[in-house]
Design an enzyme around this catalytic site. Structure first.
Site, mmCIF file in Angstrom:
data_model
loop_
_atom_site.group_PDB
_atom_site.id
_atom_site.type_symbol
_atom_site.label_atom_id
_atom_site.label_comp_id
_atom_site.label_asym_id
_atom_site.label_seq_id
_atom_site.Cartn_x
_atom_site.Cartn_y
_atom_site.Cartn_z
ATOM 1 N N ASP A 31 14.307 15.725 14.011
ATOM 2 C CA ASP A 31 13.146 16.207 13.260
ATOM 3 C C ASP A 31 13.535 16.725 11.882
ATOM 4 O O ASP A 31 12.793 16.556 10.905
ATOM 5 C CB ASP A 31 12.447 17.318 14.044
ATOM 6 C CG ASP A 31 11.757 16.796 15.288
ATOM 7 O OD1 ASP A 31 11.621 15.556 15.415
ATOM 8 O OD2 ASP A 31 11.345 17.613 16.132
ATOM 9 N N ALA A 32 14.690 17.342 11.791
ATOM 10 C CA ALA A 32 15.101 17.923 10.507
ATOM 11 C C ALA A 32 15.277 16.835 9.448
ATOM 12 O O ALA A 32 14.913 17.036 8.274
ATOM 13 C CB ALA A 32 16.412 18.705 10.667
ATOM 14 N N TYR A 34 13.757 13.889 9.452
ATOM 15 C CA TYR A 34 12.401 13.419 9.146
ATOM 16 C C TYR A 34 11.737 14.363 8.135
ATOM 17 O O TYR A 34 11.104 13.910 7.169
ATOM 18 C CB TYR A 34 11.570 13.338 10.431
ATOM 19 C CG TYR A 34 10.133 12.920 10.208
ATOM 20 C CD1 TYR A 34 9.132 13.854 9.939
ATOM 21 C CD2 TYR A 34 9.770 11.572 10.250
ATOM 22 C CE1 TYR A 34 7.825 13.467 9.725
ATOM 23 C CE2 TYR A 34 8.458 11.182 10.038
ATOM 24 C CZ TYR A 34 7.493 12.131 9.776
ATOM 25 O OH TYR A 34 6.202 11.747 9.564
ATOM 26 N N GLU A 111 -5.042 0.899 33.311
ATOM 27 C CA GLU A 111 -4.593 1.983 32.440
ATOM 28 C C GLU A 111 -5.251 3.285 32.865
ATOM 29 O O GLU A 111 -6.321 3.267 33.486
ATOM 30 C CB GLU A 111 -4.966 1.670 30.985
ATOM 31 C CG GLU A 111 -6.443 1.413 30.754
ATOM 32 C CD GLU A 111 -6.725 0.750 29.413
ATOM 33 O OE1 GLU A 111 -6.681 -0.495 29.363
ATOM 34 O OE2 GLU A 111 -6.986 1.468 28.449
ATOM 35 N N LYS A 113 -7.434 6.675 32.666
ATOM 36 C CA LYS A 113 -8.643 7.059 31.937
ATOM 37 C C LYS A 113 -8.419 8.442 31.346
ATOM 38 O O LYS A 113 -8.543 9.459 32.032
ATOM 39 C CB LYS A 113 -9.866 7.061 32.851
ATOM 40 C CG LYS A 113 -11.173 7.298 32.118
ATOM 41 C CD LYS A 113 -12.354 7.203 33.055
ATOM 42 C CE LYS A 113 -13.668 7.340 32.259
ATOM 43 N NZ LYS A 113 -13.779 8.641 31.565
ATOM 44 N N ASP A 115 -8.887 11.853 29.427
ATOM 45 C CA ASP A 115 -10.044 12.743 29.365
ATOM 46 C C ASP A 115 -10.082 13.413 27.993
ATOM 47 O O ASP A 115 -9.563 14.510 27.795
ATOM 48 C CB ASP A 115 -9.944 13.797 30.474
ATOM 49 C CG ASP A 115 -11.285 14.481 30.720
ATOM 50 O OD1 ASP A 115 -11.310 15.515 31.389
ATOM 51 O OD2 ASP A 115 -12.313 13.981 30.218
ATOM 52 N N TYR A 221 -4.594 7.652 21.783
ATOM 53 C CA TYR A 221 -4.092 6.459 22.465
ATOM 54 C C TYR A 221 -5.162 5.373 22.369
ATOM 55 O O TYR A 221 -6.331 5.629 22.663
ATOM 56 C CB TYR A 221 -3.786 6.756 23.927
ATOM 57 C CG TYR A 221 -2.594 7.667 24.132
ATOM 58 C CD1 TYR A 221 -1.319 7.139 24.343
ATOM 59 C CD2 TYR A 221 -2.746 9.048 24.106
ATOM 60 C CE1 TYR A 221 -0.228 7.970 24.524
ATOM 61 C CE2 TYR A 221 -1.663 9.888 24.281
ATOM 62 C CZ TYR A 221 -0.401 9.353 24.493
ATOM 63 O OH TYR A 221 0.672 10.176 24.662
ATOM 64 N N LYS A 312 -12.793 6.732 39.444
ATOM 65 C CA LYS A 312 -12.640 8.153 39.174
ATOM 66 C C LYS A 312 -11.838 8.843 40.278
ATOM 67 O O LYS A 312 -11.920 8.476 41.453
ATOM 68 C CB LYS A 312 -14.018 8.819 39.050
ATOM 69 C CG LYS A 312 -14.913 8.213 37.980
ATOM 70 C CD LYS A 312 -14.311 8.353 36.587
ATOM 71 C CE LYS A 312 -14.401 9.746 36.023
ATOM 72 N NZ LYS A 312 -15.767 10.180 35.727
ATOM 73 N N CYS A 406 -46.077 21.520 34.412
ATOM 74 C CA CYS A 406 -44.876 21.809 33.621
ATOM 75 C C CYS A 406 -44.727 23.322 33.443
ATOM 76 O O CYS A 406 -45.676 23.987 33.003
ATOM 77 C CB CYS A 406 -44.976 21.129 32.257
ATOM 78 S SG CYS A 406 -43.643 21.574 31.116
ATOM 79 N N CYS A 409 -45.296 24.042 29.383
ATOM 80 C CA CYS A 409 -46.559 23.871 28.651
ATOM 81 C C CYS A 409 -47.792 23.754 29.551
ATOM 82 O O CYS A 409 -48.912 23.752 29.058
ATOM 83 C CB CYS A 409 -46.473 22.636 27.757
ATOM 84 S SG CYS A 409 -46.499 21.061 28.656
ATOM 85 N N CYS A 424 -42.852 15.721 32.548
ATOM 86 C CA CYS A 424 -43.993 16.387 31.927
ATOM 87 C C CYS A 424 -44.727 15.375 31.053
ATOM 88 O O CYS A 424 -44.105 14.605 30.321
ATOM 89 C CB CYS A 424 -43.506 17.566 31.082
ATOM 90 S SG CYS A 424 -44.749 18.224 29.959
ATOM 91 N N CYS A 430 -45.536 19.852 24.440
ATOM 92 C CA CYS A 430 -44.592 20.648 25.227
ATOM 93 C C CYS A 430 -43.468 21.198 24.349
ATOM 94 O O CYS A 430 -42.802 20.460 23.628
ATOM 95 C CB CYS A 430 -44.004 19.805 26.352
ATOM 96 S SG CYS A 430 -42.894 20.716 27.426
#
Length: 684
Positions: A31-32, A34, A111, A113, A115, A221, A312, A406, A409, A424, A430
C-alpha cells in the site's frame, strides 16, 4: 520523459494496480508504494492543472454537494428477480425453463445474491459517464458523483475491445468490517448507528455530498449488463462476466456455472455454509440461464426475466405476541392489515410491527389478536407473521374483522372478487393517497403541470395548503412565493402552468383522475364513448355533460366499450359512486377545466385481432414487432388459444408453434408479418 508522459505513465500504473487489487485480489505492490504513486500524480496535476482529465485516478473525490439527485431513465429496464424459498420452488423454475427450451438439462451461471443497492454504470468510449440507482426499474437517481468515489469502480475501462457504449449492472455493498468501523465512528461522533450493512450502503450512496460517500467503505461487484452499442459480447453470461473482469470491473470470484437442478442445489448448500464467513452480507444465490440465446428465447414476464431466479436463504425468525391488529392505507389505497407486536429482536433490528398482507392471509394463518406468533423478516426487509403457535392461544384471543370504511377518509373499502387486496375508493380525497394522487394528476402524461415536482407537492400537502387536486387551482403567487426554495418567478411560472393545464383533453383528464386500472388507453376509450361532439354547446356545459354521462354509466354500459372488462368497469363505477370523488371533480370543473369536443377515432386496421409471437425474428426484435402490431390495433398475447388470429413463428419456434398447429390456428412467417405490418401502416 516529459511531464505529460510521466502523468500518463503514472495513471497507467495506478489503474493496473487497482485492477490487481480490486479485481484479481492479487496486489503486486504494498500500500505504501501505491500511495507514493498516487501522491506523485497528485503533485504533478497540481503543478500542471491543464493535464487533469475526468478519468484520472485523482478525480474521485472533491465534487461540491448537490441540491438533489436528477432522474435517469434506464435505456434498458433494470428488472427484479423472482424468488424461490425452497428446493421445490427451485425445481419448478428449472422445470419451466426446460419445458420452454425443450431441452433435458440447462446450464446455469451461479453467483451469490449480494445484499446491497443495485446500481447501473454507463461507459462511453471506455470512460465512466453516469451512475444511476435502480429506482423503480424504469427510472432511477443520478448518483454519478458518488459512484466515482468508490475505488473498486474504474473511471476508465482497461483494454480497447469494449463497446462504444456499455451499461454495467452490479451491487454496491458495504463489507461487514467496514460497517462495524463506520458504526463505531457514528457513535463516537454522537450520530445514530446504521441498522445493517445494506441500509448503510444505500444511505451512503445516496448522500447529496459526494465527500461523505467517499469516506464510507463501499465496494461494487458486477453481475450483468444492460445497454450495449457498437460492440460484441460473448454468447454466455459467465463469459460476459469474465470479459467485464478483463476490462477492469470487479466480479465476485465465486461466480461459476452448474448443470441442472442438482448443480443448483449443491451450489446453494455450499454458499449457505459459507454465508457467515463471507466479508459481506448475502441473502441467497442467483441462478441465470447461461446461454444468452436461451435467455432471449425465454424472455420476460411482468417485471422479471423467465431465465433467472433468486434462491433465498431462510430468514431469521423469533417468537412474540400480537397485541393488536389494525390497518394501514397505502399511497394507492391498498388496505394492509398490520400486527402490532410485543417488541422482538429479529434479523438485526427490533420489530414492533409486522405485515399480515391481506384479509385472506389472516384467515389462512388464523391469526387472532392476543396470539403468540412466529415473526420473520422476509427478504431481510419487511417483517411478517409466519404462523401462529396454536397451543399457546389465550382464552381471550379474538379474531380480526376487516373494516368496511377507510380509517383515514371514511370512503368505502372495495375488494374485487378474485383479488386479495382491498382498497379505499376515495382516491381523490383520501389523505393517505393525497400526495400520490396530486403527483399523478400533475404528471406530464396527465395534466402536464410544469414546475409542480414531487418535493413541492409534498410541501404543499404537509403545510395543508392543498387537500385535494382541485385545491391546486386556488393557489396564488404570494402563497407559493413564501414557500421554501420558491421565489416570485417560480411562483409566477407555476400559476401560469396551472392556468395552461385547464385547457386539456377529456382522455388526459380521465387519466389524471387516477381511477384504478384506468391508464391512457382505457381513458382514450372512455373519452371516445362519452365525449360530446356537439359543438353548439359551450365548453363549460359540454365538459359537465361528458362527466355526467360517464358518472351515470352502468357496469353493463362500460363493459360494452372495447377493451374494458368487468373488473375495470367495476372500478370506474365505484369511483364515481363516492361522493368525495364527485365533489372534487365538481371543484375542478368550477375552476375552469375544459376540453374540446371529442373526435371520433378511426378504426384501426388490425383491431379485434390477436397475435402470438414465438421464436427469433431476423429483421425485427420481438418488442418492435409487438409495438407495431399494437399500434395497428392488434392485441399481442403470450399464449395460444383457439381465439388467436395467427401465430407469427420465427427461427427456433417452440411449443407455441406446436400448439397453434394442433388447434388449427394460422401460422405466419416473418415475411408474412412484414407484409401485414406494411399493409396496415399504409392504410392507417
Amino acid at each position: 520523459m516529459n511531464v505529460k508522459q510521466r502523468v500518463e505513465k503514472l495513471r497507467e500504473q495506478i489503474r493496473y494496480h487497482n485492477y490487481r487489487y480490486y479485481v484479481l485480489d492479487s496486489p503486486e505492490i504494498p500500500d505504501a508504494e501505491y500511495d507514493r504513486l498516487l501522491r506523485e500524480l497528485q503533485q504533478l496535476e497540481t503543478e500542471h492543472p491543464e493535464l487533469i482529465t475526468p478519468d484520472s485516478p485523482t478525480q474521485r473525490v472533491g465534487a461540491q454537494p448537490l441540491e438533489g439527485f436528477g432522474e435517469v431513465r434506464h435505456e434498458v429496464p433494470m428488472l427484479s428477480l423472482d424468488n424461490a424459498f425452497s428446493d421445490e420452488e427451485l425445481a419448478e423454475f428449472d422445470r419451466r425453463v426446460r419445458e420452454r427450451l425443450e431441452i433435458d438439462t440447462v446450464e446455469y451461471a451461479a453467483e451469490p445474491k449480494l445484499d446491497g443497492l443495485a446500481i447501473s454504470l454507463l461507459y462511453e468510449d471506455g470512460m465512466l459517464v453516469r451512475g444511476a440507482t435502480r429506482g423503480d426499474g424504469s427510472t432511477g437517481e443520478d448518483v454519478t458523483q458518488n459512484v466515482r468515489t468508490i475505488e473498486s469502480i474504474p473511471l476508465r475501462l482497461m483494454g480497447k475491445d469494449y463497446p462504444k457504449r456499455l451499461e454495467v449492472r452490479g451491487e454496491v455493498v458495504m463489507p461487514l468490517e467496514g460497517f462495524h468501523q463506520l458504526n463505531k465512528r457514528q457513535q463516537a461522533e454522537g450520530h445514530k448507528p446504521f441498522v445493517n450493512p445494506r441500509n448503510a450502503a444505500a444511505g451512503s450512496l445516496r448522500q447529496l455530498d459526494p465527500r461523505v460517500t467517499a469516506q464510507r467503505p463501499l465496494e461494487m461487484y458486477c453481475y450483468g449488463i444492460g445497454l450495449v452499442e457498437n460492440g460484441k459480447l460473448p454468447d454466455r453470461h459467465s463469459a460476459i462476466l469474465a470479459r467485464l473482469r478483463d476490462w477492469g470491473l470487479r466480479v465476485y470470484k465465486g461466480v461459476t456455472t452448474v448443470r441442472g437442478l442438482d448443480g443448483c442445489i449443491q451450489y446453494y448448500k455450499k454458499m449457505e455454509k459459507r454465508r457467515d464467513s463471507l466479508p459481506f452480507d448475502i441473502d441467497g444465490v442467483v441462478f441465470k440461464v447461461d446461454s444468452i440465446d436461451e435467455q432471449q428465447r425465454l424472455g420476460f414476464v411482468a417485471r422479471a426475466p423467465r431465465w433467472a431466479i433468486a434462491r433465498k436463504f431462510p430468514a431469521q425468525e423469533e417468537l412474540t405476541r400480537v397485541l393488536d391488529i389494525d390497518v394501514q392505507v397505502g399511497r394507492t389505497g391498498a388496505i394492509t392489515p398490520v400486527a402490532r407486536l410485543e417488541p422482538v429482536f429479529v434479523g438485526g433490528v427490533t420489530v414492533t410491527n409486522a405485515t399480515l398482507h391481506n384479509e385472506d392471509e389472516i384467515r389462512r394463518k388464523d391469526v387472532h389478536i392476543g396470539d403468540w406468533v412466529i415473526v420473520r423478516r422476509a427478504g431481510d426487509v419487511i417483517p411478517e407473521v409466519v404462523s401462529v403457535v396454536k397451543d399457546r392461544r389465550p382464552k381471550n384471543a379474538r379474531p380480526f374483522v376487516m373494516p368496511t370504511k377507510c380509517p383515514v377518509c371514511g370512503s368505502d373499502i372495495e375488494r374485487v372478487e378474485g383479488e386479495a387486496i382491498a382498497r379505499c375508493t376515495g382516491g381523490l380525497y383520501c389523505e393517505a393517497q393525497r400526495k400520490e394522487a396530486i403527483k399523478h394528476f400533475a404528471s406530464r402524461r396527465a395534466m402536464d403541470i410544469e414546475g409542480l415536482g414531487d418535493k413541492l407537492v409534498e410541501q404543499l400537502v404537509d403545510e395543508k395548503l392543498v387537500n385535494d387536486v382541485a385545491d391546486l387551482y386556488s393557489l396564488d403567487v404570494d402563497t407559493l412565493a413564501g414557500l421554501e426554495r420558491m421565489g416570485k418567478k417560480s411562483a409566477d411560472n407555476l400559476i401560469k402552468a396551472l392556468q395552461d393545464s385547464k385547457h386539456t383533453t377529456l382522455e388526459r383528464f380521465l387519466f389524471a383522475l387516477g381511477i384504478r386500472e384506468v391508464g391512457e388507453v382505457t381513458a382514450r376509450a372512455l373519452a371516445s364513448a362519452f365525449g360530446a361532439s356537439d359543438t353548439k354547446l359551450s365548453d363549460k356545459k359540454r365538459t359537465r355533460a361528458d362527466l355526467e354521462r360517464l358518472a351515470k354509466a352502468t357496469q353493463e354500459q362500460l363493459e360494452a366499450i372495447p377493451d374494458i372488462g368487468p373488473v375495470v368497469a367495476g372500478h370506474i363505477v365505484k369511483f364515481f359512486q363516492q361522493t368525495h370523488n364527485r365533489d372534487v371533480i365538481d371543484k375542478l370543473l368550477d375552476a375552469g377545466i375544459t376540453w374540446p369536443p371529442q373526435e371520433v377515432a378511426a378504426a384501426q386496421p388490425l383491431q379485434g385481432n390477436t397475435y402470438v409471437l414465438t421464436g427469433t425474428l431476423a429483421t425485427l426484435t420481438r418488442n418492435d414487432a409487438k409495438a407495431r402490431l399494437q399500434a395497428l390495433g392488434a392485441k399481442v398475447a403470450g399464449s395460444v388459444s383457439a381465439k388467436t388470429s395467427a401465430v407469427i413463428a420465427g427461427e427456433k419456434a417452440g411449443s407455441k408453434l406446436a400448439k397453434a398447429e394442433k388447434l388449427g390456428v394460422p401460422v405466419l412467417s416473418e415475411d408474412d408479418l412484414i407484409q401485414l405490418l406494411e399493409q396496415g401502416e399504409q392504410g392507417a
